[in-house]
Scaffold this active site. Structure first.
Site, PDB file in Angstrom:
ATOM      1  CG  ASP A 194      14.923 -18.430  65.693  1.00  9.64           C
ATOM      2  OD1 ASP A 194      15.919 -17.631  65.518  1.00  9.64           O
ATOM      3  OD2 ASP A 194      13.744 -18.747  65.039  1.00  9.64           O
ATOM      4  CG  ASP A 243      10.815 -18.516  64.281  1.00  4.59           C
ATOM      5  OD1 ASP A 243      11.436 -17.292  63.836  1.00  4.59           O
ATOM      6  OD2 ASP A 243      11.405 -19.418  64.306  1.00  4.59           O
ATOM      7  CG  ASN A 291      15.062 -14.569  64.729  1.00  3.77           C
ATOM      8  OD1 ASN A 291      15.715 -14.303  63.699  1.00  3.77           O
ATOM      9  ND2 ASN A 291      13.977 -15.572  64.513  1.00  3.77           N
ATOM     10  CB  THR A 349      11.328 -22.125  61.729  1.00  5.94           C
ATOM     11  OG1 THR A 349      11.146 -21.934  63.141  1.00  5.94           O
ATOM     12  CG2 THR A 349      10.481 -22.874  61.185  1.00  5.94           C
ATOM     13  CG  PHE A 389      20.060 -15.683  61.489  1.00  5.13           C
ATOM     14  CD1 PHE A 389      19.235 -16.484  62.360  1.00  5.13           C
ATOM     15  CD2 PHE A 389      20.764 -14.684  62.357  1.00  5.13           C
ATOM     16  CE1 PHE A 389      19.103 -16.271  63.921  1.00  5.13           C
ATOM     17  CE2 PHE A 389      20.743 -14.494  63.487  1.00  5.13           C
ATOM     18  CZ  PHE A 389      20.012 -15.339  64.413  1.00  5.13           C
ATOM     19  CG  ASN A 390      17.444 -20.361  61.248  1.00  5.17           C
ATOM     20  OD1 ASN A 390      17.484 -19.486  62.109  1.00  5.17           O
ATOM     21  ND2 ASN A 390      16.388 -20.717  60.403  1.00  5.17           N
ATOM     22  CG  HIS A 420      12.777 -16.501  55.817  1.00  3.13           C
ATOM     23  ND1 HIS A 420      12.466 -15.078  56.068  1.00  3.13           N
ATOM     24  CD2 HIS A 420      13.895 -16.338  54.923  1.00  3.13           C
ATOM     25  CE1 HIS A 420      13.161 -14.315  55.290  1.00  3.13           C
ATOM     26  NE2 HIS A 420      14.080 -14.972  54.644  1.00  3.13           N
ATOM     27  CG  ASP A 421      10.838 -19.358  60.317  1.00  2.00           C
ATOM     28  OD1 ASP A 421      11.167 -18.668  61.257  1.00  2.00           O
ATOM     29  OD2 ASP A 421      11.774 -19.790  59.491  1.00  2.00           O
TER      30      ASP A 421
HETATM   31  O1  RIB Z   1      17.258 -16.895  57.674  1.00  3.43           O
HETATM   32  C1  RIB Z   1      16.091 -16.736  58.113  1.00  3.43           C
HETATM   33  C2  RIB Z   1      15.746 -17.462  59.241  1.00  3.43           C
HETATM   34  O2  RIB Z   1      16.497 -17.080  60.434  1.00  3.43           O
HETATM   35  C3  RIB Z   1      14.261 -17.523  59.839  1.00  3.43           C
HETATM   36  O3  RIB Z   1      13.802 -18.620  60.378  1.00  3.43           O
HETATM   37  C4  RIB Z   1      14.190 -16.305  60.754  1.00  3.43           C
HETATM   38  O4  RIB Z   1      13.261 -16.603  61.810  1.00  3.43           O
HETATM   39  C5  RIB Z   1      15.603 -16.465  61.393  1.00  3.43           C
HETATM   40  O5  RIB Z   1      15.504 -17.618  62.424  1.00  3.43           O
HETATM   41 CA    CA Z   2      13.179 -18.494  62.857  1.00  6.37          CA
END
Ligand code: RIB
Ligand code: CA
Length: 312
Positions: free
Chosen positions: A9, A14, A38, A122, A164-165, A239-240
């Site tokens: 996303d 990403d 996102n 991701t 978030f994801n 993160h990704d």
């Molecule tokens: O919480 C972080 C994740 O949520 C990452 O993958 C960021 O790109 C969002 O998608």
């Molecule tokens: Ca992401």
């Protein structure tokens, strides 16, 4: 080479993860599947096409997926990734167009090479859940799923208890976690160990005027400003890219098997990871499914690989 499908996303981290994967000789990137996250689906898809053109890899197909979560209203992260999802970066309009449907691509890609394909997810897990619903058992026919998502016990990043994801599509997260697939999970606890100092990035970008270096400088500004305000340090978490790194170098993380499920409901808990650590309960009575959870990261080792691949 390991065949991988990146379910993304973009989103700045990403985009960095996509570039890292494309620059990694160990990976054969079969395609990108895009999802609402996102930023809305149209934008994540446009961003995926732009990043591939930036990398000179328009041979890699982009397939559009879910425009909204399975049940919840879409949530986005404009404050982190900017209004267009790639921070301050200005990339030309893509010439390529999406090559098809993400769910079809995931199913056909896994079926074509049973037991070989790694899916690195991701973003919200809507596409993977839809693939499993359309072709039951398909996720278990991948080599493994490497999923960036969830938070075990630290504070969440989108709500007190959620990441978030998983928060964006908790029903999809629950269905994927319980699909029986071989899952490597990258929770916030792992991602938060991986901090990219702004000064370190600037040192690596010094003197470089190539398009990828300019993209890395511009795209990371919004995220770094957001995280600097949160953490009081100038930089960002990766993160990704960590999920991509784990698909190449699993030895960079200490892994712990955990039994987890995902709470799909609740005003305050929707998307929360539930970890069943009860020592007195037989494995077959623990809730959810067993995943291999990345817990301790070799941070210098990962940063070296990340920067080398990103900026090769
Ligand atoms: O919480 C972080 C994740 O949520 C990452 O993958 C960021 O790109 C969002 O998608
Ligand atoms: Ca992401």
């Amino acid at each position: 080479m390991r065949p991988v499908i990146l379910d993304v996303d973009p989103g700045v981290d990403d985009a960095l993860a996509i570039l890292m994967a494309l620059h990694s000789p160990e990976l054969e990137v079969l395609g990108l599947t895009t999802v609402c996250g996102n930023v809305p689906l149209e934008q994540t898809t446009e961003n995926a096409l732009k990043v591939l053109e930036l990398a000179g890899r328009t041979d890699v197909p982009v397939c559009m997926g879910a425009a909204r979560p399975l049940a919840r209203e879409p949530v986005h992260a404009y404050e982190v990734h900017g209004p267009k999802g790639l921070g301050e970066a200005q990339l030309p309009e893509p010439e390529a167009v999406p090559a098809g449907d993400a769910v079809d691509f995931l199913i056909e890609g896994i079926e074509a090479r049973i037991g070989e394909v790694i899916v690195v997810a991701t973003g919200p897990l809507t596409n993977l859940a839809l693939a499993e619903a359309r072709s039951p058992g398909i996720l278990s026919q991948s080599r493994r799923l490497v999923i960036m998502g969830g938070v075990l016990h630290e504070p969440g990043n989108i709500s007190p208890q959620t990441e978030f994801n998983f928060h964006a599509d908790p029903h999809a997260a629950r269905q994927v976690v319980n699909s029986g697939a071989n899952i490597a999970l990258v929770p916030l606890e792992a991602a938060r160990q991986l901090w990219l100092e702004q000064d370190l990035l600037r040192w690596h970008l010094a003197g470089r005027e190539d398009p990828i270096a300019r993209f890395c400088a511009a795209s990371t500004q919004t995220v770094m400003a957001f995280e600097t305000q949160l953490y009081g340090r100038r930089g960002m978490h990766l993160h990704d890219p960590l999920a991509v790194g784990l698909s190449i170098f699993p030895q960079l993380c200490e892994i712990q098997p955990l039994w987890i499920d995902v709470e799909p409901e609740g005003e305050l808990t929707s998307g929360q990871l539930v970890v069943d650590r009860r020592p007195f309960v037989r494995d077959d009575h623990l809730v959810g499914n067993q995943v291999k959870c990345a817990l301790k990261i070799n941070v210098p080792g990962f940063l070296e690989v990340f920067l080398d691949r990103l900026l090769q």
